[in-house]
Design a protein around this motif. Structure first.
Motif, PDB file in Angstrom:
ATOM      1  N   GLN A 168       2.563  11.036   7.534  1.00  0.00           N
ATOM      2  CA  GLN A 168       1.180  10.917   7.073  1.00  0.00           C
ATOM      3  C   GLN A 168       0.298  12.014   7.668  1.00  0.00           C
ATOM      4  OE1 GLN A 168       0.287   6.744   8.038  1.00  0.00           O
ATOM      5  NE2 GLN A 168      -0.020   6.398   5.866  1.00  0.00           N
ATOM      6  N   TYR A 170      -4.755  -0.922   3.793  1.00  0.00           N
ATOM      7  CA  TYR A 170      -3.527  -0.455   4.449  1.00  0.00           C
ATOM      8  C   TYR A 170      -2.457  -1.541   4.457  1.00  0.00           C
ATOM      9  CZ  TYR A 170      -0.387   1.728   7.792  1.00  0.00           C
ATOM     10  OH  TYR A 170       0.717   2.264   8.378  1.00  0.00           O
ATOM     11  N   CYS A 198       2.976  -3.862  10.695  1.00  0.00           N
ATOM     12  CA  CYS A 198       1.523  -3.825  10.478  1.00  0.00           C
ATOM     13  C   CYS A 198       0.788  -4.925  11.224  1.00  0.00           C
ATOM     14  CB  CYS A 198       1.201  -3.952   8.983  1.00  0.00           C
ATOM     15  SG  CYS A 198       2.001  -2.737   7.947  1.00  0.00           S
ATOM     16  N   SER A 231       4.131   7.499  10.335  1.00  0.00           N
ATOM     17  CA  SER A 231       2.886   8.041  10.890  1.00  0.00           C
ATOM     18  C   SER A 231       2.945   9.564  10.979  1.00  0.00           C
ATOM     19  CB  SER A 231       2.621   7.443  12.274  1.00  0.00           C
ATOM     20  OG  SER A 231       2.415   6.051  12.194  1.00  0.00           O
ATOM     21  N   TRP A 243      -6.785   4.268   5.918  1.00  0.00           N
ATOM     22  CA  TRP A 243      -5.861   4.013   7.024  1.00  0.00           C
ATOM     23  C   TRP A 243      -6.203   2.795   7.870  1.00  0.00           C
ATOM     24  CZ3 TRP A 243      -4.617   9.500   9.454  1.00  0.00           C
ATOM     25  CH2 TRP A 243      -3.717  10.161   8.604  1.00  0.00           C
ATOM     26  N   THR A 247      -7.882  -3.083  11.627  1.00  0.00           N
ATOM     27  CA  THR A 247      -7.419  -2.053  12.564  1.00  0.00           C
ATOM     28  C   THR A 247      -8.546  -1.571  13.472  1.00  0.00           C
ATOM     29  OG1 THR A 247      -6.071  -1.302  10.681  1.00  0.00           O
ATOM     30  CG2 THR A 247      -5.906  -0.043  12.733  1.00  0.00           C
ATOM     31  N   GLN A 268      -5.000   3.701  -1.482  1.00  0.00           N
ATOM     32  CA  GLN A 268      -5.131   4.106  -0.079  1.00  0.00           C
ATOM     33  C   GLN A 268      -4.910   5.620   0.055  1.00  0.00           C
ATOM     34  OE1 GLN A 268      -1.893   2.499   2.188  1.00  0.00           O
ATOM     35  NE2 GLN A 268      -2.076   4.106   3.732  1.00  0.00           N
ATOM     36  N   HIS A 316      -1.402   0.751  -2.433  1.00  0.00           N
ATOM     37  CA  HIS A 316      -0.912   1.855  -1.597  1.00  0.00           C
ATOM     38  C   HIS A 316      -1.375   3.197  -2.168  1.00  0.00           C
ATOM     39  CE1 HIS A 316       1.757   4.032   1.101  1.00  0.00           C
ATOM     40  NE2 HIS A 316       2.193   4.725   0.059  1.00  0.00           N
TER      41      HIS A 316
END
Length: 295
Positions: A150, A63, A221, A147, A58, A15, A76, A73
């Motif tokens: 989160q 992720y 993703c 999102s 993240w 990312t 994370q 998960h």
């Protein structure tokens, strides 16, 4: 799992967009701390470690692999809500907090929820609700909702941790002893969600059991162009990539969350107890060996 990691590219695994954003945040922190004369090594270290933990949760391969195994998960989530948040709060200089609080316009939206009981119920309620199977699957199938949830959970975690670590003592609403009970209360309220995950008779989350739903979630993703059909043909199902079967993975995820949460809260209790001892020492004014002048 090795097949997934080897087939996915740099962008899907690391990312870079988030990495660049966090590097900018870190750079701004350094610049502002120098301009405001608040450049302390301890706080800078805390803040940078918090940024790294946030990226691990993240932006790192955790992720994307967290969409294959629930254990990853949960790991994370530990990085984001139980490691990154308190470190970031501890890393922000006190002067910055004072400036924010004195700015009534900036502080007003939080006043309605700026209460330890509200923070306690808000974070643990949102965390538990997130792990209700139907809610979890719905959020994972919608990138916008996921999102948004989160970020709301991140704010709730920051509010909850504020009353635990008290980064600005002058605004502390809880005495030290009550802060310790507050930590115990947090550990107690998060237990039902962990118990639901651990003791469920079967795997509850379609994201980790239904290949079609999983492929659609994974498609969000990956870079555009990698549709659900392509993911299904390339990898088959989450079970083909996971190390454990879905129920074992789910149980391990619940155990991991509870264990890591207890470790972090245990460290927090030690931190609060140390603050209390330091305060008592200053109030009593009694000399100890460490207080004696050195010749």
């Amino acid at each position: 799992m090795e097949t997934l990691l080897s087939d996915l590219g740099f962008r899907a695994l690391w990312t870079p967009e988030l990495l660049v954003m966090l590097l900018i945040v870190a750079l701004l922190y350094i610049v502002l701390s120098r301009e405001t004369n608040t450049n302390e090594l301890k706080k800078t270290t805390f803040f940078m470690l918090g940024v790294i933990a946030l990226y691990f949760g993240w932006g790192s391969p955790l992720y994307v692999t967290g969409h294959v195994m629930m254990t990853l998960h949960m790991l994370q989530m530990v990085f984001v809500y139980f490691i990154a948040v308190p470190l970031l709060l501890l890393g922000i200089p006190t002067k910055w907090y004072e400036a924010i609080i004195q700015s009534k316009l900036a502080f007003k939206p939080l006043r309605m929820i700026w209460n330890p009981i509200v923070a306690l119920l808000l974070f643990n309620g949102l965390f538990s609700f997130y792990h209700v199977p139907s809610m979890f699957d719905t959020l994972m199938l919608s990138p916008v909702l996921h999102s948004g949830y989160q970020w709301i959970l991140l704010i709730a975690a920051a509010l909850m941790w504020w009353f635990i670590i008290s980064p600005m003592p002058s605004s502390n609403k809880l005495p030290d002893l009550r802060r310790i009970f507050y930590i115990f209360a947090n550990g107690l309220l998060i237990t039902p969600a962990c118990a639901l995950i651990i003791f469920a008779p079967s795997a509850m989350y379609a994201v980790y059991t239904d290949p079609v739903i999983w492929a659609n979630v994974m498609a969000f993703c990956l870079p555009s162009g990698a549709g659900a059909d392509m993911i299904l043909s390339a990898f088959g199902s989450p079970q083909a990539l996971a190390i454990f079967d879905a129920r074992t993975d789910q149980q391990l995820a619940g155990v991991m969350m509870k264990v890591f949460q207890e470790i972090v809260y245990g460290i927090a209790i030690g931190y609060v107890f140390k603050q209390w001892l330091k305060k008592e020492k200053l109030q009593d004014g009694e000399l100890t060996i460490s207080d004696l002048p050195q010749s």
